[in-house]
Design a protein around this motif. Structure first.
Motif, PDB file in Angstrom:
ATOM      1  N   VAL A  45       0.841  -1.202   0.000  1.00 59.60           N
ATOM      2  CA  VAL A  45       0.000   0.000   0.000  1.00 59.60           C
ATOM      3  C   VAL A  45       0.874   1.249   0.000  1.00 59.60           C
ATOM      4  O   VAL A  45       0.620   2.202  -0.741  1.00 59.60           O
ATOM      5  N   VAL A  46       1.917   1.247   0.816  1.00 58.88           N
ATOM      6  CA  VAL A  46       2.831   2.391   0.879  1.00 58.88           C
ATOM      7  C   VAL A  46       3.533   2.586  -0.463  1.00 58.88           C
ATOM      8  O   VAL A  46       3.628   3.713  -0.970  1.00 58.88           O
ATOM      9  N   LEU A  47       4.006   1.514  -1.074  1.00 58.94           N
ATOM     10  CA  LEU A  47       4.678   1.609  -2.373  1.00 58.94           C
ATOM     11  C   LEU A  47       3.733   2.133  -3.453  1.00 58.94           C
ATOM     12  O   LEU A  47       4.112   2.974  -4.274  1.00 58.94           O
ATOM     13  N   ARG A  48       2.477   1.631  -3.458  1.00 61.12           N
ATOM     14  CA  ARG A  48       1.502   2.090  -4.453  1.00 61.12           C
ATOM     15  C   ARG A  48       1.196   3.571  -4.268  1.00 61.12           C
ATOM     16  O   ARG A  48       1.085   4.310  -5.243  1.00 61.12           O
ATOM     17  N   ALA A  49       1.024   3.997  -3.032  1.00 58.52           N
ATOM     18  CA  ALA A  49       0.741   5.408  -2.760  1.00 58.52           C
ATOM     19  C   ALA A  49       1.880   6.281  -3.280  1.00 58.52           C
ATOM     20  O   ALA A  49       1.650   7.328  -3.896  1.00 58.52           O
ATOM     21  N   ASP A  50       3.109   5.846  -3.046  1.00 58.78           N
ATOM     22  CA  ASP A  50       4.276   6.601  -3.501  1.00 58.78           C
ATOM     23  C   ASP A  50       4.277   6.717  -5.022  1.00 58.78           C
ATOM     24  O   ASP A  50       4.493   7.791  -5.580  1.00 58.78           O
ATOM     25  N   LYS A  51       4.018   5.611  -5.716  1.00 60.54           N
ATOM     26  CA  LYS A  51       4.009   5.614  -7.180  1.00 60.54           C
ATOM     27  C   LYS A  51       2.910   6.513  -7.742  1.00 60.54           C
ATOM     28  O   LYS A  51       3.059   7.092  -8.810  1.00 60.54           O
ATOM     29  N   LEU A  52       1.790   6.608  -7.024  1.00 58.30           N
ATOM     30  CA  LEU A  52       0.661   7.420  -7.486  1.00 58.30           C
ATOM     31  C   LEU A  52       0.745   8.873  -7.028  1.00 58.30           C
ATOM     32  O   LEU A  52      -0.136   9.669  -7.330  1.00 58.30           O
ATOM     33  N   GLY A  53       1.792   9.193  -6.273  1.00 63.76           N
ATOM     34  CA  GLY A  53       1.936  10.554  -5.785  1.00 63.76           C
ATOM     35  C   GLY A  53       0.963  10.911  -4.675  1.00 63.76           C
ATOM     36  O   GLY A  53       0.665  12.076  -4.438  1.00 63.76           O
ATOM     37  N   LEU A  54       0.435   9.906  -3.985  1.00 65.55           N
ATOM     38  CA  LEU A  54      -0.493  10.114  -2.874  1.00 65.55           C
ATOM     39  C   LEU A  54       0.283  10.191  -1.565  1.00 65.55           C
ATOM     40  O   LEU A  54       1.458   9.805  -1.517  1.00 65.55           O
ATOM     41  N   PRO A  55      -0.348  10.659  -0.497  1.00 68.67           N
ATOM     42  CA  PRO A  55       0.340  10.622   0.807  1.00 68.67           C
ATOM     43  C   PRO A  55       0.781   9.194   1.115  1.00 68.67           C
ATOM     44  O   PRO A  55      -0.018   8.262   1.051  1.00 68.67           O
ATOM     45  N   ILE A  56       2.062   9.035   1.404  1.00 67.42           N
ATOM     46  CA  ILE A  56       2.636   7.698   1.545  1.00 67.42           C
ATOM     47  C   ILE A  56       2.222   7.025   2.846  1.00 67.42           C
ATOM     48  O   ILE A  56       1.820   5.872   2.863  1.00 67.42           O
ATOM     49  N   GLY A  57       2.316   7.715   3.957  1.00 66.93           N
ATOM     50  CA  GLY A  57       1.999   7.105   5.240  1.00 66.93           C
ATOM     51  C   GLY A  57       3.091   6.146   5.680  1.00 66.93           C
ATOM     52  O   GLY A  57       4.212   6.183   5.189  1.00 66.93           O
ATOM     53  N   THR A  58       2.729   5.268   6.581  1.00 70.64           N
ATOM     54  CA  THR A  58       3.640   4.290   7.171  1.00 70.64           C
ATOM     55  C   THR A  58       2.986   2.921   7.094  1.00 70.64           C
ATOM     56  O   THR A  58       1.790   2.811   7.347  1.00 70.64           O
ATOM     57  N   PRO A  59       3.736   1.868   6.773  1.00 70.25           N
ATOM     58  CA  PRO A  59       3.113   0.537   6.773  1.00 70.25           C
ATOM     59  C   PRO A  59       2.703   0.147   8.190  1.00 70.25           C
ATOM     60  O   PRO A  59       3.536   0.096   9.094  1.00 70.25           O
ATOM     61  N   ILE A  60       1.419  -0.106   8.345  1.00 73.30           N
ATOM     62  CA  ILE A  60       0.840  -0.404   9.661  1.00 73.30           C
ATOM     63  C   ILE A  60      -0.073  -1.614   9.553  1.00 73.30           C
ATOM     64  O   ILE A  60      -0.836  -1.732   8.591  1.00 73.30           O
ATOM     65  N   VAL A  61       0.003  -2.492  10.548  1.00 72.33           N
ATOM     66  CA  VAL A  61      -0.944  -3.601  10.654  1.00 72.33           C
ATOM     67  C   VAL A  61      -1.836  -3.325  11.853  1.00 72.33           C
ATOM     68  O   VAL A  61      -1.352  -3.105  12.962  1.00 72.33           O
ATOM     69  N   CYS A  62      -3.133  -3.309  11.593  1.00 73.46           N
ATOM     70  CA  CYS A  62      -4.109  -3.145  12.665  1.00 73.46           C
ATOM     71  C   CYS A  62      -4.628  -4.524  13.069  1.00 73.46           C
ATOM     72  O   CYS A  62      -4.892  -5.373  12.218  1.00 73.46           O
ATOM     73  N   GLU A  63      -4.736  -4.713  14.368  1.00 76.34           N
ATOM     74  CA  GLU A  63      -5.228  -5.980  14.911  1.00 76.34           C
ATOM     75  C   GLU A  63      -6.646  -5.763  15.431  1.00 76.34           C
ATOM     76  O   GLU A  63      -6.943  -4.756  16.071  1.00 76.34           O
ATOM     77  N   TYR A  64      -7.494  -6.734  15.173  1.00 72.38           N
ATOM     78  CA  TYR A  64      -8.887  -6.692  15.605  1.00 72.38           C
ATOM     79  C   TYR A  64      -9.245  -8.004  16.287  1.00 72.38           C
ATOM     80  O   TYR A  64      -8.639  -9.034  16.030  1.00 72.38           O
ATOM     81  N   GLU A  65     -10.266  -7.940  17.096  1.00 73.58           N
ATOM     82  CA  GLU A  65     -10.841  -9.134  17.709  1.00 73.58           C
ATOM     83  C   GLU A  65     -12.209  -9.339  17.062  1.00 73.58           C
ATOM     84  O   GLU A  65     -12.961  -8.379  16.856  1.00 73.58           O
ATOM     85  N   PHE A  66     -12.514 -10.588  16.731  1.00 70.82           N
ATOM     86  CA  PHE A  66     -13.771 -10.903  16.062  1.00 70.82           C
ATOM     87  C   PHE A  66     -14.322 -12.202  16.616  1.00 70.82           C
ATOM     88  O   PHE A  66     -13.600 -13.197  16.713  1.00 70.82           O
ATOM     89  N   ASP A  67     -15.589 -12.202  16.958  1.00 68.07           N
ATOM     90  CA  ASP A  67     -16.252 -13.381  17.503  1.00 68.07           C
ATOM     91  C   ASP A  67     -17.069 -14.052  16.398  1.00 68.07           C
ATOM     92  O   ASP A  67     -18.209 -13.655  16.121  1.00 68.07           O
ATOM     93  N   LEU A  68     -16.482 -15.047  15.758  1.00 66.82           N
ATOM     94  CA  LEU A  68     -17.137 -15.736  14.648  1.00 66.82           C
ATOM     95  C   LEU A  68     -18.394 -16.471  15.101  1.00 66.82           C
ATOM     96  O   LEU A  68     -19.381 -16.522  14.369  1.00 66.82           O
ATOM     97  N   LYS A  69     -18.386 -17.019  16.302  1.00 66.27           N
ATOM     98  CA  LYS A  69     -19.566 -17.754  16.795  1.00 66.27           C
ATOM     99  C   LYS A  69     -20.783 -16.836  16.888  1.00 66.27           C
ATOM    100  O   LYS A  69     -21.891 -17.224  16.510  1.00 66.27           O
ATOM    101  N   THR A  70     -20.588 -15.626  17.364  1.00 64.59           N
ATOM    102  CA  THR A  70     -21.689 -14.658  17.400  1.00 64.59           C
ATOM    103  C   THR A  70     -22.111 -14.290  15.989  1.00 64.59           C
ATOM    104  O   THR A  70     -23.305 -14.218  15.682  1.00 64.59           O
ATOM    105  N   ALA A  71     -21.144 -14.084  15.113  1.00 66.25           N
ATOM    106  CA  ALA A  71     -21.436 -13.720  13.728  1.00 66.25           C
ATOM    107  C   ALA A  71     -22.249 -14.808  13.034  1.00 66.25           C
ATOM    108  O   ALA A  71     -23.182 -14.502  12.283  1.00 66.25           O
ATOM    109  N   GLU A  72     -21.928 -16.057  13.296  1.00 73.08           N
ATOM    110  CA  GLU A  72     -22.645 -17.165  12.656  1.00 73.08           C
ATOM    111  C   GLU A  72     -24.119 -17.200  13.061  1.00 73.08           C
ATOM    112  O   GLU A  72     -24.942 -17.725  12.322  1.00 73.08           O
ATOM    113  N   LYS A  73     -24.440 -16.629  14.190  1.00 73.27           N
ATOM    114  CA  LYS A  73     -25.836 -16.598  14.658  1.00 73.27           C
ATOM    115  C   LYS A  73     -26.631 -15.453  14.046  1.00 73.27           C
ATOM    116  O   LYS A  73     -27.858 -15.513  14.007  1.00 73.27           O
ATOM    117  N   THR A  74     -25.935 -14.410  13.599  1.00 78.63           N
ATOM    118  CA  THR A  74     -26.653 -13.197  13.190  1.00 78.63           C
ATOM    119  C   THR A  74     -26.400 -12.747  11.755  1.00 78.63           C
ATOM    120  O   THR A  74     -27.153 -11.921  11.237  1.00 78.63           O
TER     121      THR A  74
END
Length: 165
Positions: A45-74
């Motif tokens: 994403v950072v490399l693509r932004a740079d090539k397109l002349g967009l704000p580059i930013g910093t490579p970041i990984v966001c972590e999330y918690e997800f409850d699949l069992k609840t999701a399967e019910k709804t």
């Protein structure tokens, strides 16, 4: 379960977005179960932004918690356990149309990343049939992705932290 999203910024409030180009499972918010895969994507994403002349930013990984069992019910969920004929046909349809409509809240399945894109292109061109394509894909290491397609699904995804990679 833990899910990860690679970007060039912190994404603590994910949004459903229509894609500018075709993607494996269509528009929405993509996550993966694999930190390294999210990390590699963040760097791209950072490399693509740079090539397109967009704000580059910093490579970041966001972590999330997800409850699949609840999701399967709804939620209405489409799940592909492996790269099979149904998965391949679904990915090809989505890659041909950035605005393909379906009724799912969440889609889970293997990632058709850059390593397998060439195989899928050969299938689309008729060089490989379904059987040969699936056989070639089975020797690749395909990580899983989870696509959040609706706000209802996103409401179950909880931001935990971000990590610069």
């Amino acid at each position: 379960m833990k899910l990860y999203h690679g970007s060039n910024m912190i994404v603590n409030a994910p949004e459903i977005r229509k894609p500018a180009h075709s993607l494996d499972f269509g528009g929405g918010f993509y996550t993966t179960h694999n930190f390294e895969q999210a990390s590699e994507f963040a760097k791209k994403v950072v490399l693509r932004a740079d090539k397109l002349g967009l704000p580059i930013g910093t490579p970041i990984v966001c972590e999330y918690e997800f409850d699949l069992k609840t999701a399967e019910k709804t939620l209405k969920i489409l799940k592909f356990e492996k790269p099979d004929a149904k998965w391949l046909e679904f990915v090809v349809k989505n890659r041909k149309s950035a605005n393909l409509q379906d009724n799912y809240d969440l889609i889970i399945g293997p990632v058709a990343n850059d390593d397998v894109y060439e195989t899928i292109r050969y299938f689309e061109r008729g060089v490989y049939d379904i059987s040969a394509t699936i056989k070639k894909l089975k020797v690749k290491r395909l990580f899983s992705q989870t696509l959040f397609k609706t706000d209802l699904a996103l409401a179950l995804l909880k931001f935990v932290k971000s990590t610069i990679v």
